[in-house]
Structures are given as C-alpha cells and as structure tokens.
Scaffold this motif. Structure first.
Motif, mmCIF file in Angstrom:
data_model
loop_
_atom_site.group_PDB
_atom_site.id
_atom_site.type_symbol
_atom_site.label_atom_id
_atom_site.label_comp_id
_atom_site.label_asym_id
_atom_site.label_seq_id
_atom_site.Cartn_x
_atom_site.Cartn_y
_atom_site.Cartn_z
ATOM 1 N N GLY A 38 64.723 39.845 97.611
ATOM 2 C CA GLY A 38 63.429 39.633 96.952
ATOM 3 C C GLY A 38 63.280 38.274 96.299
ATOM 4 N N MET A 39 64.380 37.717 95.788
ATOM 5 C CA MET A 39 64.285 36.433 95.091
ATOM 6 C C MET A 39 64.010 35.273 96.051
ATOM 7 N N TYR A 40 64.367 35.444 97.329
ATOM 8 C CA TYR A 40 63.983 34.420 98.305
ATOM 9 C C TYR A 40 62.468 34.343 98.416
ATOM 10 N N PHE A 41 61.828 35.503 98.489
ATOM 11 C CA PHE A 41 60.365 35.537 98.572
ATOM 12 C C PHE A 41 59.742 35.018 97.274
ATOM 13 N N TYR A 42 60.377 35.357 96.163
ATOM 14 C CA TYR A 42 59.906 34.903 94.847
ATOM 15 C C TYR A 42 59.847 33.381 94.811
ATOM 16 N N PHE A 43 60.939 32.735 95.228
ATOM 17 C CA PHE A 43 60.988 31.278 95.193
ATOM 18 C C PHE A 43 60.098 30.661 96.269
ATOM 19 N N ALA A 44 59.929 31.338 97.384
ATOM 20 C CA ALA A 44 59.027 30.833 98.419
ATOM 21 C C ALA A 44 57.593 30.807 97.901
ATOM 22 N N ILE A 45 57.207 31.843 97.176
ATOM 23 C CA ILE A 45 55.861 31.877 96.590
ATOM 24 C C ILE A 45 55.710 30.753 95.563
ATOM 25 N N MET A 46 56.759 30.522 94.771
ATOM 26 C CA MET A 46 56.715 29.409 93.826
ATOM 27 C C MET A 46 56.517 28.085 94.558
ATOM 28 N N GLY A 47 57.226 27.923 95.676
ATOM 29 C CA GLY A 47 57.065 26.702 96.458
ATOM 30 C C GLY A 47 55.651 26.527 96.950
ATOM 31 N N ILE A 48 55.031 27.621 97.371
ATOM 32 C CA ILE A 48 53.632 27.566 97.828
ATOM 33 C C ILE A 48 52.718 27.172 96.680
ATOM 34 N N PHE A 49 52.954 27.754 95.507
ATOM 35 C CA PHE A 49 52.159 27.379 94.327
ATOM 36 C C PHE A 49 52.286 25.874 94.060
ATOM 37 N N GLY A 50 53.509 25.353 94.186
ATOM 38 C CA GLY A 50 53.711 23.928 93.962
ATOM 39 C C GLY A 50 52.913 23.071 94.933
ATOM 40 N N ILE A 98 49.186 27.958 86.732
ATOM 41 C CA ILE A 98 49.546 29.089 85.870
ATOM 42 C C ILE A 98 50.516 30.017 86.597
ATOM 43 N N GLY A 99 50.266 30.247 87.891
ATOM 44 C CA GLY A 99 51.155 31.105 88.676
ATOM 45 C C GLY A 99 52.569 30.560 88.714
ATOM 46 N N TYR A 100 52.709 29.253 88.977
ATOM 47 C CA TYR A 100 54.034 28.652 89.002
ATOM 48 C C TYR A 100 54.689 28.727 87.626
ATOM 49 N N THR A 101 53.903 28.466 86.583
ATOM 50 C CA THR A 101 54.434 28.491 85.219
ATOM 51 C C THR A 101 55.015 29.851 84.867
ATOM 52 N N LEU A 102 54.282 30.915 85.171
ATOM 53 C CA LEU A 102 54.754 32.263 84.852
ATOM 54 C C LEU A 102 56.005 32.614 85.642
ATOM 55 N N MET A 103 56.022 32.218 86.915
ATOM 56 C CA MET A 103 57.182 32.547 87.739
ATOM 57 C C MET A 103 58.395 31.723 87.330
ATOM 58 N N TRP A 104 58.171 30.461 86.981
ATOM 59 C CA TRP A 104 59.299 29.643 86.513
ATOM 60 C C TRP A 104 59.830 30.163 85.182
ATOM 61 N N ALA A 105 58.917 30.583 84.294
ATOM 62 C CA ALA A 105 59.346 31.162 83.014
ATOM 63 C C ALA A 105 60.202 32.403 83.264
ATOM 64 N N GLY A 106 59.806 33.205 84.251
ATOM 65 C CA GLY A 106 60.586 34.388 84.596
ATOM 66 C C GLY A 106 61.994 34.029 85.011
ATOM 67 N N VAL A 107 62.117 33.023 85.883
ATOM 68 C CA VAL A 107 63.436 32.577 86.342
ATOM 69 C C VAL A 107 64.239 31.998 85.180
ATOM 70 N N TYR A 108 63.575 31.198 84.355
ATOM 71 C CA TYR A 108 64.264 30.520 83.259
ATOM 72 C C TYR A 108 64.881 31.523 82.283
ATOM 73 N N PHE A 109 64.109 32.522 81.877
ATOM 74 C CA PHE A 109 64.603 33.487 80.898
ATOM 75 C C PHE A 109 65.442 34.594 81.543
ATOM 76 N N MET A 110 65.394 34.673 82.869
ATOM 77 C CA MET A 110 66.131 35.710 83.584
ATOM 78 C C MET A 110 67.621 35.426 83.647
ATOM 79 N N GLN A 111 67.982 34.157 83.651
ATOM 80 C CA GLN A 111 69.396 33.808 83.785
ATOM 81 C C GLN A 111 69.688 32.510 83.030
#
Length: 440
Positions: free
Chosen positions: A65-77, A91-104
């Motif tokens: 799932g995280m491959y798809f997560y990062f692929a979507i982030m790339g599309i947002f970029g 905003i979409g990229y920001t929320l997803m990056w925040a998720g990754v940042y606080f996730m690990q």
C-alpha cells in the motif's frame, strides 16, 4: 507602515517559478523514495514503525500500500508543478507528507521537517495564479503580482532555519573538528574524493565553513553587493552536501529559494520574459489582514521557540536527545551504543529474565536507533508490553544500555531499575530514567 511593508504588490515571477521547481522536487522526493528502496526499507519491511509519540494511529498501509501512497504523492507533486488544481494538489501532498513524517522517525531528517513546513506555507500562497493549467482553464485566476509579505515570510522562515543550524554548531565537539572528522571517516570509501576528505584541512574547512555559511548566507544574499558571490558559494556548498552527504532534494530546494533574493526584474528577465512585468507597487490591503497578522505571529513565535525548548529541560541535549528534533540541530553528533532488553513476568516474579533478540522485531536501522535514543527504547518497551499482553502475559521491561556520543567513552544511559513498559513519556520535561552523563 505595516500596510506598505506587507501589502505592497510586487511582480510574482519568483513565486511562480519557485512553484515549478518546488513541484518537481517534491514529486522527485516521493517517486525517488520508491525507486531507491526507501519506502521498502522504512515502511514495508519493518514489522512496525517508530512513529512520533502520540501518533500511534499513523501506521503504514498493509502489503504494498505504501508504494501506491507515495505514487499518489508523486502525482500531487507533478500537479503542483503544472499548476493544476494547485491548492488542492498542494494540500493533498502536505497531508500525505505529514502522515509519512509523523508515521516514522527511524529515518528522521531535519530536511523532512523543513519540507513539511514549506508544504504548509505553499498551500497558502497564490502560486498557481500564472503559468498554470488552472489559469488556462479559468483566465480570471490570472495574476501578475503578489503582496510583499509572501517574500518576507519565506525569507524569515529560511533565516530561522539557517541561523539555528549555525548557532547549534558552536559547541566543543564541532569546534575541535571531532564531528567533521567522524562525518568524513564515514565517506572514506568514496572514489576520488573519499581520501581527500580525510585530511585535517578538510575537517577544518567543513567545520568552519559550515558555521559561517549557515550564519551569513541569508544576509549575504539579501545585500546586492554580495548576492552573486553568495549565490556561487551556495552552488558549491549545496552540491558538496548533495554529493558527500546524499541528503535528497534539500540542496536543490535550497538553491531554488534563491529566486526570492534576486531582483524581481532579473528573475522576470531570466525565467519569464513573455510575462508582463508588474511595477506599479500598489498597496492593496486584503480582507484576510486581520487573520494573517496574528497567525503569522503565532507561526514564527513557534518557529523561534521550538529550537530553544531543550534549554528548559535538564541535561545536555547531545546526551539525552530531549529537545533534539524540530530544532535544526543538523549533523551535530554521532551516537553508538549497546542496549539489551529483558523481560520479567509479573505473574511469576521467580521466573528467569527473558532477554529479547531485537533482530526478531526490528530492522537494522531501527536497532541502531533503539540502541542509542531514549524515546525509541521507551516505545520498544511499550511495543513488547502490548505484544506479550496479546498472549495474556503481564510483563515488565528493563534496559541495560551504554551509549557513546561522538566517539567518546561509553557511559550508562538508562536506569536499569526502571520498568520502561510502565512509566509515562514526558514530552516537556526530562525523563528521570535517562541517567546524567557523568553517571557511572
């Protein structure tokens, strides 16, 4: 005075071209994380991740799932770069990056934190109002100017980052070249440059150039007489960091920021000749003024206060790590340690200690953090407690740990008499089970 400083309109070419650079770089960050194996190593292979304490609900998606997560982030970029649905894409990229940042935080990097702050800022700015698909689809969105506060806010944010990065280096291990020597020793295997970096002159250069660059680069870029020379030094400094330290997009993002320091006329002439240049300098007070000013004050007070918080916590932050993150303390120390966890069954106090094989639960990178950082130790103890509770066992978790900072003699780090599975984590004050540095 405030209206003139903040709301005088200037040409917006710098913001527009920065949006293009920024969108490309954040797309590269996301897509590159997949192809370099970062996503696999950090978020897919580990049994669990060490999230920021309090963000336990943020867990990696199952399977791939995280491959798809990062692929979507790339599309947002890429959408940000193209200016398509700019605000929502950002905003979409920001929320997803925040998720990754606080996730690990096993792969914690100050640059990841800076990217989060920049994403938040860029989500607010009108960076899609020119040279964008949005404008092609709706010409009413087209703007050739922006209020001056945008440039001032970006420069202020950068100034805070660079200044704290410089001041943090003013401590003995940096000034006597210990840190630089250790950093370069880890690059000795590099072809051609590796052996060169082992010389004492290289250690001295890295130590003092690092302090001076971080301290002076913003003022030198702001002053017209030194701007071009500072820009040339920036190119050398950031390319050096990119090659030697391999820190992703940050060096190139830092170079992209220089568009806000050169004159509006130059940026327009170099990047956007076909765009009409705005030079009317109108003062247009926006309806959001009453919201912007107090929010900006709160934002920058937090930015200034967070890196100072370790002064309110007893002990040396280099030893305790308390107050280290979110403080622009970049590449200041190397840590190594030997840490053993053992369990005691609370229902059978006479049972033998059960020592934990960390390799059974953790990746190599996670083990390096668990061996040296107190919050990782505490979280691993919590994880073990939960894991054994699922088997109907009530356990206590104890740690025997000794840690070395910057190659110095290892010292006892954690009180071995404290059950880490059953003590709270203190966010804003010291955790008493972290021993003082002089403890034997």
């Amino acid at each position: 005075m405030i209206n003139r400083w903040l709301f005088t309109h200037i040409d917006n070419s710098s913001l527009i071209i920065f949006r293009v650079f920024f969108g490309f770089l954040i797309a590269a960050e996301a897509i590159g994380a997949i192809f370099t194996g970062w996503v696999k190593r950090t978020l897919i292979e580990p049994e669990f991740t060490f999230n920021f304490i309090g963000f336990d609900f943020l867990q990696p998606l199952p399977g791939n799932g995280m491959y798809f997560y990062f692929a979507i982030m790339g599309i947002f970029g890429l959408l940000v770069m193209a200016g398509y649905k700019y605000r929502w894409s950002m905003i979409g990229y920001t929320l997803m990056w925040a998720g990754v940042y606080f996730m690990q935080k096993s792969s914690y990097n100050n640059h990841y934190y800076l990217l989060l702050l920049l994403c938040i800022i860029m989500s607010i700015l009108p960076a899609g109002n020119y040279f964008s698909i949005d404008v092609k689809q709706n010409s009413k969105l087209k703007k050739i100017s922006m209020p001056r506060w945008i440039v001032l806010a970006i420069i202020a944010q950068l100034w805070i980052v660079y200044t704290y990065a410089s001041v943090a280096k003013l401590y003995p291990d940096w000034l006597d070249f210990t840190v630089a020597k250790n950093l370069m020793a880890g690059r000795a295997y590099y072809p051609i440059v590796g052996p060169i970096l082992q010389g004492h002159w290289a250690h001295v250069s890295v130590a003092y150039f690092g302090i001076l660059f971080d301290l002076l680069i913003i003022p030198l870029l702001l002053w017209k007489r030194t701007r071009f020379a500072a820009f040339c030094f920036s190119i050398f400094f950031h390319l050096f960091n990119s090659i030697v330290f391999q820190i992703g997009i940050f060096p190139y993002l830092s170079l992209a920021f220089t568009v806000f320091f050169f004159s509006k006329e130059k940026i327009h002439r170099v990047f956007m000749k076909k765009k009409v240049f705005y030079d009317k300098n109108e003062i247009i007070v926006p309806s959001y003024k009453k919201v912007l000013i107090p929010l900006s004050i709160v934002w920058f007070v937090i930015q200034i206060a967070l890196p100072l918080r370790h002064w309110t916590i007893p002990g040396d932050v280099l030893w305790t790590e308390e107050g280290h993150r979110l403080s622009w303390r970049m590449m200041l120390r190397g840590r190594s340690g030997i840490t053993n966890f053992y369990l005691i069954d609370n229902k059978d106090p006479k049972a033998k200690k059960e020592y934990i094989n960390k390799q059974q639960y953790l990746s190599k990178k996670q083990i390096r953090s668990v061996n040296t950082k107190p919050d990782f130790m505490w979280q691993f103890a919590q994880y073990l407690k939960k894991k054994y509770a699922e088997e109907g066992k009530d356990i206590s978790v104890y740690v025997k740990s000794s840690v070395s900072v910057n190659g110095k003699k290892r010292k006892k780090f954690i009180d071995p008499e404290v059950d880490l599975a059953n003590v709270p984590w203190n966010y804003f004050k010291t955790n008493p089970w972290i021993l003082k540095y002089d403890s034997e």
